[in-house]
Scaffold this motif. Sequence first.
Motif, PDB file in Angstrom:
ATOM      1  N   PHE A   1     -11.554 -44.657 -20.096  1.00 39.99           N
ATOM      2  CA  PHE A   1     -11.733 -43.199 -20.644  1.00 39.99           C
ATOM      3  C   PHE A   1     -13.026 -42.605 -21.150  1.00 39.99           C
ATOM      4  CE2 PHE A   1     -11.555 -46.567 -24.018  1.00 39.99           C
ATOM      5  CZ  PHE A   1     -12.682 -45.958 -24.966  1.00 39.99           C
ATOM      6  N   LEU A   2     -12.938 -41.342 -21.163  1.00 39.61           N
ATOM      7  CA  LEU A   2     -14.252 -40.617 -21.319  1.00 39.61           C
ATOM      8  C   LEU A   2     -14.118 -40.432 -23.039  1.00 39.61           C
ATOM      9  CD1 LEU A   2     -14.135 -37.928 -18.657  1.00 39.61           C
ATOM     10  CD2 LEU A   2     -15.354 -40.008 -18.609  1.00 39.61           C
ATOM     11  N   SER A   3     -15.503 -40.708 -23.493  1.00 38.57           N
ATOM     12  CA  SER A   3     -15.720 -40.579 -24.732  1.00 38.57           C
ATOM     13  C   SER A   3     -17.116 -39.579 -25.302  1.00 38.57           C
ATOM     14  CB  SER A   3     -15.959 -41.645 -25.496  1.00 38.57           C
ATOM     15  OG  SER A   3     -17.121 -42.397 -24.898  1.00 38.57           O
ATOM     16  N   VAL A   4     -17.268 -39.087 -26.376  1.00 36.68           N
ATOM     17  CA  VAL A   4     -18.269 -38.344 -26.666  1.00 36.68           C
ATOM     18  C   VAL A   4     -19.740 -39.403 -26.505  1.00 36.68           C
ATOM     19  CG1 VAL A   4     -19.405 -37.071 -28.283  1.00 36.68           C
ATOM     20  CG2 VAL A   4     -17.001 -37.012 -28.313  1.00 36.68           C
ATOM     21  N   THR A   5     -20.551 -38.684 -25.479  1.00 32.58           N
ATOM     22  CA  THR A   5     -21.740 -39.352 -25.337  1.00 32.58           C
ATOM     23  C   THR A   5     -22.896 -38.718 -25.858  1.00 32.58           C
ATOM     24  OG1 THR A   5     -22.160 -38.411 -23.226  1.00 32.58           O
ATOM     25  CG2 THR A   5     -20.749 -40.708 -23.160  1.00 32.58           C
ATOM     26  N   GLU A   6     -23.824 -39.372 -26.226  1.00 27.52           N
ATOM     27  CA  GLU A   6     -25.161 -38.519 -26.695  1.00 27.52           C
ATOM     28  C   GLU A   6     -25.830 -37.485 -25.723  1.00 27.52           C
ATOM     29  OE1 GLU A   6     -29.683 -39.520 -28.475  1.00 27.52           O
ATOM     30  OE2 GLU A   6     -28.360 -41.156 -28.092  1.00 27.52           O
ATOM     31  N   ASP A   7     -25.889 -38.064 -24.480  1.00 23.97           N
ATOM     32  CA  ASP A   7     -26.327 -36.954 -23.513  1.00 23.97           C
ATOM     33  C   ASP A   7     -25.361 -35.677 -23.370  1.00 23.97           C
ATOM     34  OD1 ASP A   7     -27.758 -36.405 -21.037  1.00 23.97           O
ATOM     35  OD2 ASP A   7     -25.847 -36.503 -19.999  1.00 23.97           O
ATOM     36  N   LEU A   8     -24.100 -35.833 -23.540  1.00 30.47           N
ATOM     37  CA  LEU A   8     -23.162 -34.682 -23.595  1.00 30.47           C
ATOM     38  C   LEU A   8     -23.363 -33.890 -24.668  1.00 30.47           C
ATOM     39  CD1 LEU A   8     -20.528 -33.051 -22.692  1.00 30.47           C
ATOM     40  CD2 LEU A   8     -19.317 -34.849 -24.134  1.00 30.47           C
ATOM     41  N   ALA A  13     -25.990 -28.846 -26.924  1.00 29.99           N
ATOM     42  CA  ALA A  13     -27.043 -28.429 -28.101  1.00 29.99           C
ATOM     43  C   ALA A  13     -28.071 -27.722 -27.877  1.00 29.99           C
ATOM     44  CB  ALA A  13     -27.203 -29.594 -29.136  1.00 29.99           C
ATOM     45  N   GLU A  14     -28.037 -27.088 -26.698  1.00 29.26           N
ATOM     46  CA  GLU A  14     -29.197 -26.143 -26.224  1.00 29.26           C
ATOM     47  C   GLU A  14     -29.776 -25.297 -27.343  1.00 29.26           C
ATOM     48  OE1 GLU A  14     -27.947 -24.649 -22.396  1.00 29.26           O
ATOM     49  OE2 GLU A  14     -28.142 -26.447 -21.612  1.00 29.26           O
ATOM     50  N   HIS A  15     -28.610 -24.393 -28.159  1.00 22.20           N
ATOM     51  CA  HIS A  15     -29.174 -23.638 -28.848  1.00 22.20           C
ATOM     52  C   HIS A  15     -29.937 -24.159 -29.897  1.00 22.20           C
ATOM     53  CE1 HIS A  15     -25.241 -25.373 -30.390  1.00 22.20           C
ATOM     54  NE2 HIS A  15     -25.592 -25.080 -31.410  1.00 22.20           N
ATOM     55  N   ASN A  16     -29.853 -25.263 -30.282  1.00 24.27           N
ATOM     56  CA  ASN A  16     -30.402 -25.937 -31.254  1.00 24.27           C
ATOM     57  C   ASN A  16     -31.615 -26.866 -31.060  1.00 24.27           C
ATOM     58  OD1 ASN A  16     -30.730 -26.427 -34.230  1.00 24.27           O
ATOM     59  ND2 ASN A  16     -29.996 -28.588 -34.063  1.00 24.27           N
ATOM     60  N   ASN A  17     -32.266 -26.630 -29.620  1.00 25.84           N
ATOM     61  CA  ASN A  17     -33.495 -27.358 -28.844  1.00 25.84           C
ATOM     62  C   ASN A  17     -32.959 -28.505 -28.639  1.00 25.84           C
ATOM     63  OD1 ASN A  17     -35.088 -24.779 -29.010  1.00 25.84           O
ATOM     64  ND2 ASN A  17     -35.669 -25.541 -31.157  1.00 25.84           N
ATOM     65  N   CYS A  18     -31.551 -28.938 -28.441  1.00 32.62           N
ATOM     66  CA  CYS A  18     -31.329 -30.292 -28.015  1.00 32.62           C
ATOM     67  C   CYS A  18     -31.336 -31.537 -29.234  1.00 32.62           C
ATOM     68  CB  CYS A  18     -31.781 -30.667 -26.743  1.00 32.62           C
ATOM     69  SG  CYS A  18     -31.482 -29.673 -25.310  1.00 32.62           S
ATOM     70  N   GLU A  19     -31.598 -30.803 -30.388  1.00 35.93           N
ATOM     71  CA  GLU A  19     -31.585 -31.814 -31.483  1.00 35.93           C
ATOM     72  C   GLU A  19     -30.277 -31.800 -32.240  1.00 35.93           C
ATOM     73  OE1 GLU A  19     -34.554 -30.238 -34.203  1.00 35.93           O
ATOM     74  OE2 GLU A  19     -35.917 -30.362 -32.843  1.00 35.93           O
ATOM     75  N   ILE A  20     -29.870 -33.076 -32.379  1.00 42.24           N
ATOM     76  CA  ILE A  20     -28.324 -33.273 -32.780  1.00 42.24           C
ATOM     77  C   ILE A  20     -28.306 -33.696 -34.301  1.00 42.24           C
ATOM     78  CG2 ILE A  20     -27.570 -33.846 -30.476  1.00 42.24           C
ATOM     79  CD1 ILE A  20     -27.780 -36.933 -31.129  1.00 42.24           C
ATOM     80  N   PHE A  21     -29.516 -34.168 -34.881  1.00 41.49           N
ATOM     81  CA  PHE A  21     -29.330 -34.455 -36.340  1.00 41.49           C
ATOM     82  C   PHE A  21     -29.154 -33.274 -37.191  1.00 41.49           C
ATOM     83  CE2 PHE A  21     -33.900 -33.457 -35.576  1.00 41.49           C
ATOM     84  CZ  PHE A  21     -34.376 -32.802 -37.111  1.00 41.49           C
ATOM     85  N   SER A  22     -29.556 -32.236 -36.655  1.00 41.10           N
ATOM     86  CA  SER A  22     -29.569 -31.135 -37.505  1.00 41.10           C
ATOM     87  C   SER A  22     -28.706 -29.967 -37.196  1.00 41.10           C
ATOM     88  CB  SER A  22     -31.015 -30.341 -37.632  1.00 41.10           C
ATOM     89  OG  SER A  22     -31.502 -29.831 -36.588  1.00 41.10           O
ATOM     90  N   LEU A  23     -27.741 -30.338 -36.373  1.00 43.54           N
ATOM     91  CA  LEU A  23     -26.783 -29.624 -35.641  1.00 43.54           C
ATOM     92  C   LEU A  23     -25.570 -29.300 -36.658  1.00 43.54           C
ATOM     93  CD1 LEU A  23     -26.547 -28.474 -32.607  1.00 43.54           C
ATOM     94  CD2 LEU A  23     -24.831 -30.379 -32.284  1.00 43.54           C
TER      95      LEU A  23
END
Length: 460
Positions: A1-8, A13-23
């Motif tokens: 099955f397909l799950s949520v990956t960090e790359d995805l 998160a392009e609008h957040n400069n690809c930063e995910i901790f502050s998304l």
Amino acid sequence: FLSVTEDLVRRRAEHNNCEIFSLEEISLHQQEIEKLEHLDKWCRDLKILYLQNNLIPKIENVGKLKKLEYLNVALNNIERIENLEGCEELKKLDLTANFIGELSSIASLKCNIHLKELFLVGNPCTEFEGYRQFVVATLHQLKYLDSKEIERSERIKALQNYPEVKWKIREQEQAYLLKRAREKEEAQRRMQERKDKKQKQMDSKLGFDSPDSPQEKPNQAEGDGEQERCRTVENDEEDRRFWEEPTPYTPESRLETHRYIEEKRRAKDNVRESKKREKPSWTLITTEGKVLNVNVPKLHFSLKDDEENNQIILDLAVYRHLDTSLLDVDVQSTYIRVLVKGKPFQLVLPEEVKPDSSSAKRSQTTGHLVVTMPKAKEIIVAKQKVSASIKHSDCNTQQKTTRSGQVEKLEVDPSKYSFPDVTKIIPEKERTGQGPMKLQPQRVTEVKKSCVDFENNEDV
């Protein structure tokens, strides 16, 4: 099955400069996600989460998102409302077009005191008798249900009839759960039948592809073509049966449809890749070692023999917007080869060159590829130096080469002619007056004395 990956997540998160901790907001819709996970660890500051049109069967791993205000999980395979107690700031929950039949599970939303809007339209529970009254009476904090505002009078009436409505909902829930159990069994049986059928097809294919007798080998190509046609007909028939067969709209049938489409897509991709691999390679050098001129990309080019600098220059009209990384230049002593997106351009050179000293450049304006190849045979060419001499009209000071190859020069007094006299460009027959022009007869006489072969031509 397909799950949520960090790359995805990073890509979305392009609008957040690809930063995910502050998304704070992310959209993961139409990503064929089959399991919801990791977001509560990676994106703790999420306020808005879009997960619509996926294949998520269960709400999970979002309970630690304390700041989450809006969760959209419409068009998924969710059957129960759960694991949202930790979303303390949740204000809006969209569960449109799922498979929620256990309506009593909405009681878990009592902890979400800030919840104002809830969407359940398109779920089986909305067909239950007393559905709206039950939800309004259970969730006191709600302001809107399925985009319709909850009036104060409606809530009072729902609370008055709550015991009776609750009993009716429980009965309908039990009937629905029994129906779902039968649907799951049917889906399991259908899946097993498909697996058995596929296994039989694989076995028959292996039997058909077994080594034939020597007498049948000459007709192998014809047999392969017939086999391919039979397989195409079988696939078309299977595809028609799959789409025409009536099936209930359940999470299992939705997942089965998705898997079937994915399987067909992968099969087409495999066929396409195999055809690419089977594509015959281009003949660049014959078995006898003869190098051929090849222009597969069909590019305009010019080959210039720069004799002055003793080099050969190739100007290849490469596509202007083509990335330079897609070009591969290989200079050999007798030929040059350029791969443009994998397509070869090869040209035999008229003369042997030095591959190590060659250089390739790309024009920033036209995009052309210019390859400079020094010739292997060095030729020393004497360059004639042309000295800028001052020409005067009244005295013929041009240099005259005699038959013996000697050059005779006229002597001019530098103190008197240190700069060009622009007034003497056009000759005149008679000239009177003071100044340097009085020296003209003396100068001509001087020339006549010094040059034996001198001939004064008035027209020159």
